[in-house]
Design a protein around this motif. Structure first.
Motif, PDB file in Angstrom:
ATOM      1  N   THR A   3      44.940  35.062  44.069  1.00  7.03           N
ATOM      2  CA  THR A   3      43.739  35.448  44.814  1.00  7.03           C
ATOM      3  C   THR A   3      43.089  36.710  44.262  1.00  7.03           C
ATOM      4  O   THR A   3      42.056  37.139  44.769  1.00  7.03           O
ATOM      5  CB  THR A   3      44.103  35.702  46.294  1.00  7.03           C
ATOM      6  N   LYS A   4      43.656  37.257  43.231  1.00  4.31           N
ATOM      7  CA  LYS A   4      43.194  38.554  42.752  1.00  4.31           C
ATOM      8  C   LYS A   4      41.918  38.463  41.917  1.00  4.31           C
ATOM      9  O   LYS A   4      41.102  39.388  41.898  1.00  4.31           O
ATOM     10  CB  LYS A   4      44.310  39.205  41.923  1.00  4.31           C
ATOM     11  N   THR A   5      41.722  37.345  41.198  1.00  8.91           N
ATOM     12  CA  THR A   5      40.601  37.247  40.255  1.00  8.91           C
ATOM     13  C   THR A   5      39.258  37.429  40.945  1.00  8.91           C
ATOM     14  O   THR A   5      38.392  38.179  40.475  1.00  8.91           O
ATOM     15  CB  THR A   5      40.637  35.893  39.530  1.00  8.91           C
ATOM     16  N   ARG A   6      39.051  36.759  42.085  1.00  2.00           N
ATOM     17  CA  ARG A   6      37.766  36.888  42.779  1.00  2.00           C
ATOM     18  C   ARG A   6      37.542  38.309  43.288  1.00  2.00           C
ATOM     19  O   ARG A   6      36.406  38.778  43.343  1.00  2.00           O
ATOM     20  CB  ARG A   6      37.697  35.904  43.954  1.00  2.00           C
ATOM     21  N   LYS A   7      38.631  38.982  43.635  1.00  6.18           N
ATOM     22  CA  LYS A   7      38.473  40.357  44.112  1.00  6.18           C
ATOM     23  C   LYS A   7      38.185  41.332  42.976  1.00  6.18           C
ATOM     24  O   LYS A   7      37.936  42.498  43.216  1.00  6.18           O
ATOM     25  CB  LYS A   7      39.727  40.776  44.876  1.00  6.18           C
ATOM     26  N   ARG A   8      38.223  40.805  41.753  1.00  8.98           N
ATOM     27  CA  ARG A   8      37.844  41.606  40.597  1.00  8.98           C
ATOM     28  C   ARG A   8      36.453  41.219  40.092  1.00  8.98           C
ATOM     29  O   ARG A   8      36.074  41.567  38.979  1.00  8.98           O
ATOM     30  CB  ARG A   8      38.881  41.420  39.482  1.00  8.98           C
ATOM     31  N   GLY A   9      35.723  40.460  40.883  1.00  8.39           N
ATOM     32  CA  GLY A   9      34.335  40.181  40.565  1.00  8.39           C
ATOM     33  C   GLY A   9      34.043  38.871  39.874  1.00  8.39           C
ATOM     34  O   GLY A   9      32.879  38.573  39.579  1.00  8.39           O
ATOM     35  N   VAL A  10      35.061  38.067  39.586  1.00  5.97           N
ATOM     36  CA  VAL A  10      34.820  36.774  38.938  1.00  5.97           C
ATOM     37  C   VAL A  10      34.490  35.750  40.015  1.00  5.97           C
ATOM     38  O   VAL A  10      35.293  35.484  40.911  1.00  5.97           O
ATOM     39  CB  VAL A  10      36.052  36.329  38.126  1.00  5.97           C
ATOM     40  N   VAL A  11      33.288  35.180  39.945  1.00  6.98           N
ATOM     41  CA  VAL A  11      32.833  34.201  40.935  1.00  6.98           C
ATOM     42  C   VAL A  11      32.486  32.915  40.192  1.00  6.98           C
ATOM     43  O   VAL A  11      31.493  32.853  39.457  1.00  6.98           O
ATOM     44  CB  VAL A  11      31.601  34.721  41.714  1.00  6.98           C
ATOM     45  N   ILE A  12      33.279  31.890  40.387  1.00  8.08           N
ATOM     46  CA  ILE A  12      33.090  30.631  39.667  1.00  8.08           C
ATOM     47  C   ILE A  12      32.923  29.500  40.672  1.00  8.08           C
ATOM     48  O   ILE A  12      33.667  29.404  41.650  1.00  8.08           O
ATOM     49  CB  ILE A  12      34.291  30.341  38.750  1.00  8.08           C
ATOM     50  N   GLY A  13      31.934  28.636  40.430  1.00  7.66           N
ATOM     51  CA  GLY A  13      31.766  27.437  41.248  1.00  7.66           C
ATOM     52  C   GLY A  13      31.152  27.688  42.606  1.00  7.66           C
ATOM     53  O   GLY A  13      31.287  26.855  43.508  1.00  7.66           O
ATOM     54  N   VAL A  14      30.465  28.796  42.789  1.00  7.58           N
ATOM     55  CA  VAL A  14      29.851  29.127  44.083  1.00  7.58           C
ATOM     56  C   VAL A  14      28.344  28.859  43.995  1.00  7.58           C
ATOM     57  O   VAL A  14      27.645  29.454  43.167  1.00  7.58           O
ATOM     58  CB  VAL A  14      30.121  30.591  44.456  1.00  7.58           C
ATOM     59  N   TYR A  15      27.828  27.979  44.855  1.00  6.92           N
ATOM     60  CA  TYR A  15      26.409  27.627  44.830  1.00  6.92           C
ATOM     61  C   TYR A  15      25.560  28.677  45.527  1.00  6.92           C
ATOM     62  O   TYR A  15      24.510  29.091  45.040  1.00  6.92           O
ATOM     63  CB  TYR A  15      26.208  26.261  45.484  1.00  6.92           C
ATOM     64  N   ASP A  16      25.990  29.123  46.681  1.00 10.22           N
ATOM     65  CA  ASP A  16      25.216  30.074  47.496  1.00 10.22           C
ATOM     66  C   ASP A  16      26.096  31.270  47.811  1.00 10.22           C
ATOM     67  O   ASP A  16      27.278  31.115  48.112  1.00 10.22           O
ATOM     68  CB  ASP A  16      24.762  29.382  48.786  1.00 10.22           C
ATOM     69  N   GLU A  17      25.489  32.454  47.761  1.00  8.00           N
ATOM     70  CA  GLU A  17      26.277  33.660  48.006  1.00  8.00           C
ATOM     71  C   GLU A  17      26.881  33.710  49.397  1.00  8.00           C
ATOM     72  O   GLU A  17      27.831  34.452  49.649  1.00  8.00           O
ATOM     73  CB  GLU A  17      25.432  34.920  47.780  1.00  8.00           C
TER      74      GLU A  17
END
Length: 559
Positions: free
Chosen positions: A520-534
């Motif tokens: 779960t750490k990657t997203r908390k480091r700013g990597v956002v993959i596969g997200v259509y809407d914020e």
């Protein structure tokens, strides 16, 4: 008694488990080792990870299978990056010292690549399998037409050579001419390399021979160190040459030799790899009664000498109070066929070779209830490293050490180990047998998987498997690997072998806890993959990407 402050890790070389009286030998009485067993727990199913000195020891010292550490035969170096029990124990605040043999081969190329000076403190530890060295002596000052078997040859740097010379054993090779040979009335050396001289008395005083000498050196180490320490007291004997000084040389005779474990049918129908070992020069020699009658009494004498030295050592530990704060673990690196199954040496998977004595004495009060008991648990020698780390108060690095701590058994918290099978491996790619069978170096390898009922041996190179029924054929005389009615058993054992082969053993730079955190750490480091809407994911994950302002730079910087 208190919890152990120190660890005395005793290893004999080529000591068969069934050549101790506490394991059932009918004629060879070993009261001092038996005494240790009465004070601790005797393990009846302890297995090595490779039936040859170097790779077996590297597994014990690293706590990892041969398939993991890669030092698969004698003189194959342990990779420079492999951590050993010395590294783990020092991290836990315990020193780790060597007194005796390791059969370690340093990865000189790897050390040079990393700029490690073998004369530096860290370089010396890497070159010596992670130990600080009080004394290293692998024995084997053997010399042939192409040079020496051991480092230094006749200029061997080991202290034992210098000790013998200082004691008046005047020879360019006192290890051979005195400690491992006899002498006739005319002064001719009767070399211990020749089996016909095994019943001769070695031309040396008992107190100056290898086993008493190393016992003295171990006592000197213990006397000079306060701890906490782990002392690996590692003996060369009863490994060949099979010759022993007075009074041990004639304590036993042909009447004390147990009948060989073998059958003619076993020989006649042997698997091609096994038949090749039976027909090797060593196998042919030990299949002879005259060889067994010369060698086995000497082998028994060597073990009797070892046991007497254990009596000397244990008495001294009690007199000095060290028995109260020192865990003692006694084992061997492998066995010796001695003519069983038509073989000599140790390079196959019968219990004669792969099962070893293992006795654990724990001075802790928690171990009082199990003193003098026998454990039937499936144990591997890679279990010793995590056991020692736990004794030292460290956290066992399970992503590196592949064994399991034994402490729950002597401390009465468990009766079994968390495994349903044991593994042993043998790489014979550097042996004449590989040539005889026409095998490439990647084909000449064997794997054993065993549980309490079955033992399966897989041979690369297109050979069929070998299967033994340990319950109904405990002497392993009948190979069932080519019988159709055992196909389901063979498949089930292969499933266990394949499960072991699929383990992620090389992933040693991240702990399990770190890997779970990384999920779960990657997203908390700013990597956002596969997200259509914020707004599809929590605000906290995109807070740095919302409400931001920037000038229009599509035409590049202006001015």
């Amino acid at each position: 008694m208190a919890k152990p402050k120190n660890i005395l890790f005793i290893m004999f070389d080529q000591l068969r488990w069934d050549y101790l009286s506490c394991y059932g030998h009918k004629h060879l009485h070993t009261p001092h080792i038996d005494r240790l067993a009465a004070m601790g727990v005797r393990f009846d199913r302890a297995y090595i990870q490779s039936p040859i000195c170097g790779s077996s020891r590297m597994s014990t010292y690293t706590g990892r299978y041969v398939h993991s550490h890669g030092a698969s035969w004698n003189f194959i170096p342990l990779k420079v990056g492999e951590k050993t029990m010395g590294d783990h124990l020092r991290e836990a605040g315990m020193d780790c010292w060597l007194v005796g043999k390791t059969h370690m081969e340093a990865d000189e190329d790897g050390m040079a690549r990393l700029g490690l000076d073998p004369d530096s403190k860290i370089g010396a530890r890497v070159a010596e399998c992670g130990f600080d060295v009080w004394e290293r002596d692998d024995g084997m000052v053997a010399v042939g037409p192409e040079g020496s078997y051991s480092e230094g040859g006749l200029n061997n740097p080991h202290n034992y050579t210098n000790y013998l010379k200082a004691r008046g054993y005047d020879s360019e090779n006192p290890w051979h001419d005195f400690a491992n040979s006899g002498v006739d009335a005319e002064g001719n050396v009767l070399s211990g390399w020749f089996l016909k001289y095994s019943n001769e008395a070695a031309n040396i005083l008992d107190r100056d021979s290898e086993t008493p000498y190393m016992t003295t050196r171990g006592m000197e180490f213990i006397e000079s160190h306060d701890g906490p320490w782990c002392c690996h007291l590692s003996y060369i004997k009863p490994h060949w040459p099979y010759i022993v000084p007075e009074p041990y040389h004639d304590m036993y005779g042909p009447e004390h030799i147990q009948p060989p474990i073998r059958s003619q049918a076993e020989y006649d129908t042997a698997h091609p790899v096994l038949k090749g070992m039976m027909e090797s020069p060593v196998g042919a020699a030990f299949s002879s009664d005259k060889v067994r009658e010369a060698v086995i009494p000497a082998y028994m004498g060597l073990i009797k000498q070892c046991d007497d030295q254990m009596g000397r050592l244990f008495d001294w530990l009690e007199e000095t109070g060290r028995m109260e704060d020192t865990m003692i673990v006694l084992t061997s690196d492998h066995g010796d066929f001695l003519g069983d199954h038509w073989m000599g040496e140790k390079q196959f998977f019968h219990d004669t070779s792969t099962k070893v004595p293992l006795i654990v004495y724990d001075p802790s009060p928690e171990a009082d209830a199990t003193r003098g008991t026998v454990s039937d648990a499936l144990v591997e020698c890679i279990d010793l490293a995590p056991t020692f780390v736990e004794v030292a108060g460290g956290e066992v690095p399970g992503h590196i050490l592949e064994g399991h701590s034994l402490l729950p058994i002597p401390r009465g918290q468990a009766t079994e180990m968390p495994r349903d099978s044991v593994i042993c491996e043998y790489d014979y790619s550097a042996t004449p047998l590989a040539d005889k069978l026409g095998l490439g170096v990647r084909e000449a390898v064997l794997f054993m998987v065993a549980d309490k009922r079955w033992k399966l041996v897989h041979a690369e190179g297109g050979f069929r498997p070998i299967l033994f029924d340990l319950e109904n054929d405990p002497q392993e005389l009948t190979d069932l690997g080519d019988r159709e009615e055992y196909a389901e058993v063979i498949e089930a054992m292969y499933d266990k072998l394949f499960r072991w082969a699929r383990r992620p053993s090389q992933r040693t730079t991240r702990t399990e806890a770190q890997l779970k955190e990384m999920r779960t750490k990657t997203r908390k480091r700013g990597v956002v993959i596969g997200v259509y809407d914020e707004n599809d994911i929590p605000l906290e994950l995109t807070v740095h990407y919302r409400g931001r302002k920037a000038p229009d730079m599509k035409q590049g910087p202006q001015g």
